[in-house]
Structures are given as C-alpha cells and as structure tokens.
Design an enzyme around this catalytic site. Structure first.
Site, PDB file in Angstrom:
ATOM      1  N   LEU A 239       0.884  -1.158   0.000  1.00 31.18           N
ATOM      2  CA  LEU A 239       0.000   0.000   0.000  1.00 31.18           C
ATOM      3  C   LEU A 239       0.922   1.209   0.000  1.00 31.18           C
ATOM      4  O   LEU A 239       1.905   1.231   0.740  1.00 31.18           O
ATOM      5  CB  LEU A 239      -0.890   0.027   1.248  1.00 31.18           C
ATOM      6  CG  LEU A 239      -1.949  -1.074   1.381  1.00 31.18           C
ATOM      7  CD1 LEU A 239      -2.653  -0.962   2.731  1.00 31.18           C
ATOM      8  CD2 LEU A 239      -2.959  -0.999   0.248  1.00 31.18           C
ATOM      9  N   ASP A 240       0.631   2.218  -0.828  1.00 30.69           N
ATOM     10  CA  ASP A 240       1.537   3.357  -0.856  1.00 30.69           C
ATOM     11  C   ASP A 240       1.471   4.127   0.465  1.00 30.69           C
ATOM     12  O   ASP A 240       0.595   3.902   1.299  1.00 30.69           O
ATOM     13  CB  ASP A 240       1.279   4.254  -2.073  1.00 30.69           C
ATOM     14  CG  ASP A 240      -0.056   4.969  -2.026  1.00 30.69           C
ATOM     15  OD1 ASP A 240      -0.336   5.654  -1.027  1.00 30.69           O
ATOM     16  OD2 ASP A 240      -0.820   4.866  -3.003  1.00 30.69           O
ATOM     17  N   ARG A 241       2.405   5.016   0.662  1.00 30.67           N
ATOM     18  CA  ARG A 241       2.601   5.668   1.966  1.00 30.67           C
ATOM     19  C   ARG A 241       1.338   6.346   2.485  1.00 30.67           C
ATOM     20  O   ARG A 241       1.044   6.324   3.682  1.00 30.67           O
ATOM     21  CB  ARG A 241       3.742   6.689   1.855  1.00 30.67           C
ATOM     22  CG  ARG A 241       4.115   7.353   3.175  1.00 30.67           C
ATOM     23  CD  ARG A 241       5.409   8.137   3.034  1.00 30.67           C
ATOM     24  NE  ARG A 241       5.284   9.209   2.064  1.00 30.67           N
ATOM     25  CZ  ARG A 241       4.868  10.447   2.362  1.00 30.67           C
ATOM     26  NH1 ARG A 241       4.541  10.749   3.599  1.00 30.67           N
ATOM     27  NH2 ARG A 241       4.796  11.369   1.428  1.00 30.67           N
TER      28      ARG A 241
END
Length: 255
Positions: free
Chosen positions: A118-120
């Site tokens: 999952l991106d930041r």
C-alpha cells in the site's frame, strides 16, 4: 568452494525425512518453493559453508544455511493482519528512516514481510507473513485476488466516467480498469467503493487522476477474504484458526 549435494547429505547421515532445501527457504519467507529452486540453481545458497546448486538436497534444522550470504531460519509460519495508517511504508526497513509497516508489530513478528504494497498515504488492511508460497500465490496475476477500497475524490464522477472506469482507462503503462465501482452516499463528500484485482503500482490514484478527479483519501477495506473489522488503525491481529484453515483450503485448490 566445495559443493554440497545429495551425496554430501548422505555422507552426513541426513535422514530422508528431513526438510528439502527449497521448502526450508520457502518457510523462511525468502520465496516460494519454485522460486527457491531458481535461487539454488543460481548458486546463491550455501549449507554449512558448502555451495549448493543441486535440487533435491535435504537439510537439518541444525544446518547453517545462507542465501545471498545472509543466514536464514525456517521459522514457524506466521500470518498477521495490520490496519495500516498513513505515512507508513510497506517495507521491512527504510534507509530514509521513515516508519515501516513492521514497526507496528512486536519484535517477535518483525521478521514478517508484507504481501504486496500500500503506498505511503493509503490506509487499510495488509497481510504480513513469512509464508513464501502463499505470498506468491496471492500476488500472482492469474489468481485475480480481490481487493476492495473506499476512495474520497475531488469531484463527482459522471455516469460516463463511471462506465469508463470499468471498461478501461488509458495509463502510461497500458489500459487499467476496475472490476466494480459504486458511489457511496455516506456524507457530502464524493466517495466511491472500488473492487479491483490489478496489482499495478498506485493504479487507483492514477486512474482517478486520468479522468480529472484526484484521490483525496484512499483506504483498503478488504484483501482476499480479510477485512479490517475489529482492528483499530495502527494495530494488528494474527489470523484465527478458522482463517488459517480457509487459507489451507485456498492453497490446496489454487495450485
């Protein structure tokens, strides 16, 4: 360097019931068993200081096994769900000193690896494990593992734009599409529920960008059969016995 092979194992009186090397590597969370075979053939594995390039070698729990010069251990398989907050990255460590997903876990679970990313700035459910076979299975494109998200975006989508999201949006790396998208009438904001199986990097954000309605907030509420119910933001839980049993059935029926 002297090679370690089947004959070496027999000379060392390794019982036939001992673990095959590729399974040992998979149990350590390095890769799947198929991936471990490639690692072995590439000459990246040593057993007790001896190079291993032959498949089928069996090892003992007391053997010293290195992959890419790093000591590994075939630990008990663990499966943990984390409700990831924002500003946390999905790696085991970060050279820039940013908070990593494993920092949310107690020390005895920090050897686990995230299944996917999952991106930041995306929140929500993510599975961590040291089960290499399961990781490869869940991430393989042919398995089409379901992921469900809630997205808050800048503007309401027209019916034409909603249709486009499921028929296909042209991105720089090809056409991408959602399996389903529905409007969520939870408040005055523009929110959508999304089902997708694609694993492309930041694909949801890029698709909304492409039609002119950037994502403000993105939350994954389901991955495979797992949801985040009962897991507060930033917290975790291990899989239940029922969930582990269901995973076992899934693995047996999707090989």
């Amino acid at each position: 360097m002297k090679e370690y092979n089947k004959q070496s194992a027999e000379e060392d009186n390794v019982p036939e019931t001992e673990l095959r090397l590729n399974k040992y590597i998979a149990n350590a969370g390095i890769s799947s068993r198929r991936g471990a075979d490639l690692i072995i053939e590439e000459g990246r594995v040593t057993v007790n200081g001896k190079l291993v390039k032959e498949l089928g070698v069996k090892v003992k729990s007391t053997d010293k096994i290195l992959v890419d010069n790093k000591l590994i251990s075939a630990e008990e398989k663990k499966y943990v769900l984390v409700n990831k907050p924002r500003n946390v990255i999905c790696t085991s460590s970060d050279e820039k000193g940013r908070r990593a997903i494993v920092d949310l876990l107690p020390s005895h679970l920090q050897h686990l690896y995230p299944v996917g990313r999952l991106d930041r700035n995306t929140t929500g459910i993510i599975l961590l494990t040291n089960d290499g076979d399961l990781t490869q299975n869940l991430l393989h494109p042919t398995k089409k593992v379901k992921k469900v998200y809630k997205a808050k975006v800048e503007k309401q989508l027209s019916q034409q734009e909603l249709d486009q999201m499921v028929t296909g949006v042209e991105l720089e790396d090809g056409v991408s599409k959602f399996d389903k998208i529905v409007e969520l009438r939870e408040d005055e904001s523009f929110r959508y529920g999304i089902e997708i199986h694609s694993g492309k990097n930041r694909v949801i954000r890029r698709m909304f960008d492409a039609i002119g309605s950037p994502v403000i907030k993105l939350d994954r509420v389901m991955f495979h059969t797992f949801d985040k119910k009962g897991i507060p933001m930033g917290m975790h839980r291990e899989l239940t016995q029922k969930e582990l049993k269901n995973l076992g059935v899934y693995m047996r029926t999707t090989k």
